[in-house]
Design a protein around this motif. Structure first.
Motif, PDB file in Angstrom:
ATOM      1  N   ASN A   1      -1.769   0.001  -0.169  1.00 48.46           N
ATOM      2  CA  ASN A   1      -2.244  -0.784  -1.306  1.00 48.46           C
ATOM      3  C   ASN A   1      -1.496  -0.370  -2.563  1.00 48.46           C
ATOM      4  OD1 ASN A   1      -3.361   1.668  -1.949  1.00 48.46           O
ATOM      5  ND2 ASN A   1      -5.491   0.996  -1.809  1.00 48.46           N
ATOM      6  N   MET A   2      -2.030  -0.741  -3.714  1.00 51.36           N
ATOM      7  CA  MET A   2      -1.351  -0.534  -4.981  1.00 51.36           C
ATOM      8  C   MET A   2      -0.969   0.928  -5.224  1.00 51.36           C
ATOM      9  SD  MET A   2      -0.187  -1.830  -7.805  1.00 51.36           S
ATOM     10  CE  MET A   2      -0.865  -3.483  -7.807  1.00 51.36           C
TER      11      MET A   2
ATOM     12  N   SER B   1       1.819  -6.539   6.575  1.00 48.24           N
ATOM     13  CA  SER B   1       0.391  -6.438   6.260  1.00 48.24           C
ATOM     14  C   SER B   1      -0.077  -5.051   6.695  1.00 48.24           C
ATOM     15  CB  SER B   1      -0.407  -7.525   6.967  1.00 48.24           C
ATOM     16  OG  SER B   1      -1.763  -7.472   6.565  1.00 48.24           O
TER      17      SER B   1
ATOM     18  N   SER C   1      -5.014  -2.366  -9.586  1.00 48.79           N
ATOM     19  CA  SER C   1      -5.667  -3.032  -8.461  1.00 48.79           C
ATOM     20  C   SER C   1      -4.605  -3.763  -7.672  1.00 48.79           C
ATOM     21  CB  SER C   1      -6.730  -4.020  -8.943  1.00 48.79           C
ATOM     22  OG  SER C   1      -6.114  -5.223  -9.386  1.00 48.79           O
ATOM     23  N   ASN C   2      -4.935  -4.138  -6.452  1.00 51.34           N
ATOM     24  CA  ASN C   2      -3.992  -4.892  -5.639  1.00 51.34           C
ATOM     25  C   ASN C   2      -3.615  -6.215  -6.289  1.00 51.34           C
ATOM     26  OD1 ASN C   2      -3.662  -3.150  -3.429  1.00 51.34           O
ATOM     27  ND2 ASN C   2      -5.574  -3.833  -2.505  1.00 51.34           N
TER      28      ASN C   2
ATOM     29  N   CYS D   1      -1.644  -7.256   1.390  1.00 48.45           N
ATOM     30  CA  CYS D   1      -2.547  -6.112   1.369  1.00 48.45           C
ATOM     31  C   CYS D   1      -3.984  -6.639   1.351  1.00 48.45           C
ATOM     32  CB  CYS D   1      -2.271  -5.229   0.159  1.00 48.45           C
ATOM     33  SG  CYS D   1      -0.612  -4.480   0.174  1.00 48.45           S
ATOM     34  N   TRP D   2      -4.921  -5.734   1.415  1.00 45.24           N
ATOM     35  CA  TRP D   2      -6.324  -6.141   1.539  1.00 45.24           C
ATOM     36  C   TRP D   2      -7.153  -5.447   0.485  1.00 45.24           C
ATOM     37  CZ3 TRP D   2      -7.008 -10.096   4.780  1.00 45.24           C
ATOM     38  CH2 TRP D   2      -5.992 -10.333   5.710  1.00 45.24           C
ATOM     39  N   THR D   3      -8.105  -6.199  -0.053  1.00 40.45           N
ATOM     40  CA  THR D   3      -9.019  -5.603  -1.025  1.00 40.45           C
ATOM     41  C   THR D   3      -9.734  -4.424  -0.378  1.00 40.45           C
ATOM     42  OG1 THR D   3     -10.676  -7.236  -0.391  1.00 40.45           O
ATOM     43  CG2 THR D   3      -9.383  -7.690  -2.371  1.00 40.45           C
ATOM     44  N   SER D   4     -10.276  -3.557  -1.196  1.00 42.35           N
ATOM     45  CA  SER D   4     -10.662  -2.224  -0.748  1.00 42.35           C
ATOM     46  C   SER D   4     -11.768  -2.191   0.278  1.00 42.35           C
ATOM     47  CB  SER D   4     -11.093  -1.386  -1.954  1.00 42.35           C
ATOM     48  OG  SER D   4     -12.214  -1.972  -2.587  1.00 42.35           O
TER      49      SER D   4
ATOM     50  N   VAL E   1      -9.258   4.022   1.916  1.00 41.46           N
ATOM     51  CA  VAL E   1      -8.325   4.367   0.853  1.00 41.46           C
ATOM     52  C   VAL E   1      -8.972   5.211  -0.230  1.00 41.46           C
ATOM     53  CG1 VAL E   1      -6.823   2.411   1.269  1.00 41.46           C
ATOM     54  CG2 VAL E   1      -8.718   2.150  -0.308  1.00 41.46           C
TER      55      VAL E   1
ATOM     56  N   THR F   1       4.312  -8.851   1.201  1.00 37.54           N
ATOM     57  CA  THR F   1       3.183  -8.068   1.716  1.00 37.54           C
ATOM     58  C   THR F   1       1.905  -8.897   1.637  1.00 37.54           C
ATOM     59  OG1 THR F   1       2.665  -7.110  -0.458  1.00 37.54           O
ATOM     60  CG2 THR F   1       4.095  -5.808   0.992  1.00 37.54           C
TER      61      THR F   1
END
Length: 574
Positions: free
Chosen positions: A253-254, A111, A351-352, A207-210, A552, A205
């Protein structure tokens, strides 16, 4: 445990179609090691010593593999294994790459967090994901991340182990263990892998939204969907094992993971890390390492075209292509790089959660079309070179009525389905579903069908960012793309602000170019010359030294809207 994220019927369907298989991240990496163990593989940022106190390193594939075993063994020794979530907060260094690979080798879940995140974000996200371990650095610039995490242990109930690369000026704080490798790691790790074989449908993974929303959402991803997605960013730049990739995007992220890291795993070659972003260092790395492909935000590429003296002092002859995205591309910028420097710009939209629309010079040689449009996968009679084009199902839907939109020029929400789409948010049972009744991901992005034979999609805006002025929808992205061409504008964000009569009006928030001081009347006249509808013209101008961004790099429009909620002064309007 985060096992088997995608339902069995989806796995069976996509596997039968040849879109998914038995590949895993570690398997892919091992294949690269076997193909060229003594080839150079991975380089540190040139300014790593100033960043972390450690000397920059250059590693071969064999050396990366050995360090991966060493770190994997260390994690196992501290009770971290298959299904455990490891919080990861490191700058773009070789250690960051090794950390990903080591976790994936033993089945742990990464993460990743931006290095800018502090106690509040780490506590919130670590609690949501259930961090069992945290891997960071003793020092990043003036900060001491290892000490910060040590102080948070009581706030993260699942956290058992904190590991840190490097050593602070006073040593590591109590409770933080140094990263050190023990002899015999490879055999112990191999035994663990034999006892705990990876399933391609396992989570790798979170990941986290922006963070443009109040609470970020966790985006779990598997080997299956990441590796399906990776073909998009291999095919668009036509990458091979001879390419040298320069990565300035955080691998959180992406953009950083699928834009640079996974393509490197797919094809081999060399990955050159860069952090923090520093333009002279970035340009020097292109020249010194003979970089063939990199990525950069649109504002930087626009600025460089305006500063020809910087480019003239750098040998760019090795650079074939540059990927760009996260904001609409200005046609003059894409044309300028192609015509002045012979470098094609790839237009990214992702996007993620799993969108991969990329417009590259091979499929769309015209730079203006490439700046404005993305492939409309599935349009009748239209073919695209990317192998994902036959795997992605795309539709536009009227967000109010739910009706399919097929007519050119009519806005609709982009919905997408295919093997690169994620399975759902972390804790998704307590959240609204991101999918519609047919299983399509509701992206929240508004597009229109465009181009000959409907072969393209043109981005309009995020649905939530649309400005509604007197019942008329205004897409900020359209105005931003136009205003980016004004000679006095370095950066621009367009947002709505409250109006008691019309509901909202349009404000342009502008970072001027050095020495420039644009007035509202100047920008309005410039837009009038672009022959746009008068209701779209901004009625307020705010000049800023910089635009607020999340870690980001995305512009935080909610902060701009909040600042603009006060009534405008007479000087703000025409």
């Amino acid at each position: 445990m985060h096992r088997g994220l995608h339902p069995a019927d989806r796995v069976a369907d996509y596997t039968a179609r040849g879109w998914w298989g038995d590949e895993t991240m570690d398997g892919l990496f091992r294949a690269r090691v076997a193909a060229g163990p003594d080839r150079e593989a991975l380089l540190d940022p040139a300014d790593k010593e100033a960043l972390t106190g450690q000397s920059p390193r250059r590693l071969t594939w064999r050396e990366v593999d050995a360090e991966t075993d060493g770190l994997a063994d260390l994690l196992l020794a501290h009770g971290i294994g298959a299904g455990d979530v490891v919080g990861l907060q490191l700058p773009n260094t070789v250690e960051l790459v090794v950390a990903y690979l080591a976790c994936w080798r033993i089945g742990a879940i990464v993460s990743p967090l931006p290095v800018q995140y502090r106690e509040r974000e780490i506590t919130e996200l670590g609690t949501l994901a259930g961090f069992a371990a945290f891997l960071t650095a003793a020092r990043v610039g003036e900060r001491r991340p290892a000490a910060e995490i040590a102080a948070l242990r009581g706030a993260l109930p699942a956290l058992r182990t904190v590991l840190a690369f490097g050593d602070g000026p006073d040593g590591l704080p109590e409770g933080v263990l140094p990263v050190s490798y023990a002899p015999g790691a490879a055999a112990r790790v191999a035994a663990h892998m034999a006892a705990h074989p990876a399933d391609p449908n396992d989570c790798v993974t979170i990941c986290w939204t922006s963070g443009t929303e109040s609470t970020p959402k966790g985006v779990p991803r598997t080997h299956l969907d990441w590796l399906a997605m990776s073909w998009a960013t291999v095919d668009a730049p036509r990458l091979t094992g001879d390419d040298v990739l320069l990565n300035p995007f955080p691998m959180v992220n992406m953009a950083g993971i699928n834009g640079m890291f996974l393509p490197w795993l797919r094809v081999g070659g060399v990955l050159v890390q860069h952090h923090p972003f520093d333009l002279p260092t970035f340009l020097a790395q292109i020249e010194a390492e003979r970089v063939t492909y990199t990525v950069a935000p649109p504002a930087l590429l626009t600025m460089l075209l305006a500063r020809e003296e910087l480019l003239a002092a750098t040998d760019l002859s090795s650079l074939r292509l540059i990927g760009s995205g996260s904001a609409p591309l200005a046609p003059p910028m894409v044309r300028g790089w192609q015509e002045r420097h012979g470098i094609g710009i790839i237009n990214f939209f992702g996007s993620n959660e799993g969108i991969a629309l990329l417009t590259d010079p091979h499929d769309v040689p015209d730079p203006e079309e490439r700046a404005l449009y993305f492939p409309h996968f599935g349009a009748p009679g239209v073919t695209w070179s990317s192998r994902i084009s036959g795997q992605v199902a795309v539709r536009l839907v009227d967000p109010d009525t739910g009706a399919l939109v097929t007519e050119p020029g009519v806005p609709g929400e982009l919905r997408i389905k295919g093997p690169m789409v994620f399975s759902g948010y972390l804790g998704g049972d307590a959240l609204p579903s991101p999918f519609d009744e047919d299983g399509y991901l509701k992206t929240g992005d508004v597009f229109v069908v465009a181009g000959e034979d409907g072969r393209f999609l043109r981005y309009v805006d995020r649905a939530k960012d649309l400005v509604i002025r007197g019942g008329m929808n205004i897409a900020p992205a359209e105005l931003e793309g136009l205003l980016a061409g004004h000679p006095a504008v370095a950066e621009v964000a367009v947002v709505g602000y409250p109006d008691p009569v019309l509901g909202e009006k349009v404000c342009a928030v502008v970072v001027p170019r050095p020495g420039a001081a644009p007035a509202l009347a100047d920008l309005v006249e410039f837009l009038r010359a672009c022959r746009i509808a008068s209701f779209k013209l901004p009625e307020r101008l705010e000049l800023r030294a910089e635009l607020p961004r999340n870690p980001v790099g995305k512009i935080l429009k909610r902060e701009l809207r909040a600042a603009l909620s006060r009534p405008s002064s007479p000087d703000d309007t025409e």
